[in-house]
Design a protein around this motif. Structure first.
Motif, mmCIF file in Angstrom:
data_model
loop_
_atom_site.group_PDB
_atom_site.id
_atom_site.type_symbol
_atom_site.label_atom_id
_atom_site.label_comp_id
_atom_site.label_asym_id
_atom_site.label_seq_id
_atom_site.Cartn_x
_atom_site.Cartn_y
_atom_site.Cartn_z
ATOM 1 N N LYS A 150 0.852 -1.190 0.000
ATOM 2 C CA LYS A 150 0.000 0.000 0.000
ATOM 3 C C LYS A 150 0.888 1.240 0.000
ATOM 4 N N VAL A 151 0.333 2.351 -0.478
ATOM 5 C CA VAL A 151 1.064 3.617 -0.507
ATOM 6 C C VAL A 151 0.213 4.706 0.141
ATOM 7 N N ARG A 170 0.038 8.899 1.065
ATOM 8 C CA ARG A 170 0.578 10.228 0.760
ATOM 9 C C ARG A 170 0.136 11.216 1.830
ATOM 10 N N TYR A 189 5.703 10.182 1.096
ATOM 11 C CA TYR A 189 5.064 8.937 0.688
ATOM 12 C C TYR A 189 5.590 7.786 1.548
ATOM 13 N N PHE A 208 5.580 3.651 1.760
ATOM 14 C CA PHE A 208 5.317 2.388 1.073
ATOM 15 C C PHE A 208 5.322 1.273 2.115
ATOM 16 N N VAL A 266 10.478 -1.523 -6.267
ATOM 17 C CA VAL A 266 10.455 -0.073 -6.451
ATOM 18 C C VAL A 266 11.688 0.404 -7.219
ATOM 19 N N LEU A 305 7.204 5.228 -9.969
ATOM 20 C CA LEU A 305 6.450 6.218 -9.195
ATOM 21 C C LEU A 305 5.254 6.771 -9.964
ATOM 22 N N HIS A 333 2.273 4.378 -9.283
ATOM 23 C CA HIS A 333 1.987 3.798 -7.972
ATOM 24 C C HIS A 333 1.861 4.861 -6.881
ATOM 25 N N LEU A 334 1.208 5.967 -7.191
ATOM 26 C CA LEU A 334 1.006 7.007 -6.192
ATOM 27 C C LEU A 334 -0.487 7.290 -6.042
#
Length: 331
Positions: A219-220, A222, A237, A239, A254, A261, A264-265
């Motif tokens: 999961k990410v 922000r 961010y 991760f 990654v 990036l 995946h943001l």
């Protein structure tokens, strides 16, 4: 290559460096690395090199020419690294300094890049008889430029009478998250380590919606910083692998996929259930030359390298990069 393509390329370089450091030097322990600072130094070395050495640097930095690198770093220094605190944005302090032996004379073209693009102050010193004093001077400069956060950018003994030039870079960032965590809701929870054990540590908690996106295996998150009237936008961010022992595989992923990036943001807020982030403070130092040579960049660190575009002297034939130290910290 346009600016956007250069940004994607430099992101790939940064993640590749970070992956190698975390999987080797850091061994996935508490580590922090500033790959962009390393890239800035390598960009400067590229300006001062030619022949196969320049070709190897450009290949490593995934750039077509020095002109492309100069254009990219010029934009970076003048726009991204500008202090936004006066407009309600993050405090940014970015400084470069050069200490060159009095026996050398910098080539005008190289000095122009140092002063105009890197905004580096040039200091003439005597490495022959005052190596220790120069070390102390550089460390005092770094401490001042980072508000006391970095007290030793050069380890004891790293400068001697064979040293001819030092380029030092200091980057200080301080910002407040847009939505601050309530200190009264901080609680202790288990934090799982890679060896399978766990420790009880303070976690920041919140019941607000968050910028989170779930992917296959991780999961990410922000967290935006306060922007004020600053037109730029900064984020932290996080991760997080789904598996408790999944960090090495995530780091590998990654740092290996080009343009990772961009795909995946998280872009929108979602409702979350139990949400917590551990409070942290990380300090980590390493010698980056070993890392870079392990990634195939060897000529700048060899007496076979060609750095003759740096100085206007017969001594330039014997110039090579001996060490690149990094001492970043984060909290």
């Amino acid at each position: 290559m346009g600016l956007r393509e250069e940004i994607v390329s430099q992101n790939d370089v940064a993640l590749g460096i970070s992956k190698h450091v975390l999987l080797t030097e850091g061994n996935i322990s508490d580590s922090v690395v500033s790959p962009l600072s390393i890239q800035l130094v390598l960009g400067l070395i590229a300006v001062g090199s030619k022949g196969p050495t320049l070709d190897q640097l450009l290949s490593f930095l995934k750039s077509k020419s020095n002109d492309h690198l100069i254009s990219f770093f010029s934009e970076l220094v003048s726009v991204v690294f500008a202090d936004g605190s006066a407009n309600g944005g993050p405090l940014f302090s970015f400084a470069n300094g050069v200490w060159v032996d009095k026996s050398l004379s910098l080539k005008p073209s190289f000095k122009e890049i140092l002063e105009d693009l890197y905004r580096a102050g040039c200091n003439e010193v005597d490495f022959q008889t005052k190596a220790v004093e120069v070390t102390n001077e550089v460390n005092a400069w770094a401490e001042k430029e980072t508000n006391g956060l970095i007290k030793e950018v050069l380890p004891s003994g790293s400068v001697d009478n064979a040293t001819r030039l030092i380029f030092a870079n200091a980057l200080y960032f301080r910002g407040a998250w847009n939505e601050k965590f309530d200190e009264s809701t901080t609680k202790d929870y288990d934090f799982y380590l890679l060896n399978g054990s766990s420790v009880h540590v303070p976690f920041m908690t919140s019941n607000k919606n968050q910028f989170i996106r779930a992917f296959d295996g991780f999961k990410v998150l922000r967290l935006p910083y306060e922007q004020g009237e600053d037109e730029r936008r900064f984020f932290t961010y996080f991760f997080l692998p789904d598996a408790k022992d999944g960090l090495p595989a995530l780091v590998e992923k990654v740092g290996s996929e080009s343009g990772f990036l961009d795909h995946h943001l998280p872009q929108q807020k979602v409702e979350v259930g139990e949400f917590r982030i551990p409070r942290f403070k990380v300090s980590f130092g390493f010698e980056a030359s070993k890392t870079l040579k392990g990634l195939g960049l060897v000529l700048p660190f060899s007496d076979k390298g060609d750095l003759t575009e740096m100085v206007d002297s017969s001594f330039s034939q014997n110039l090579y990069v001996s060490s690149i130290f990094q001492n970043p910290s984060s909290k």
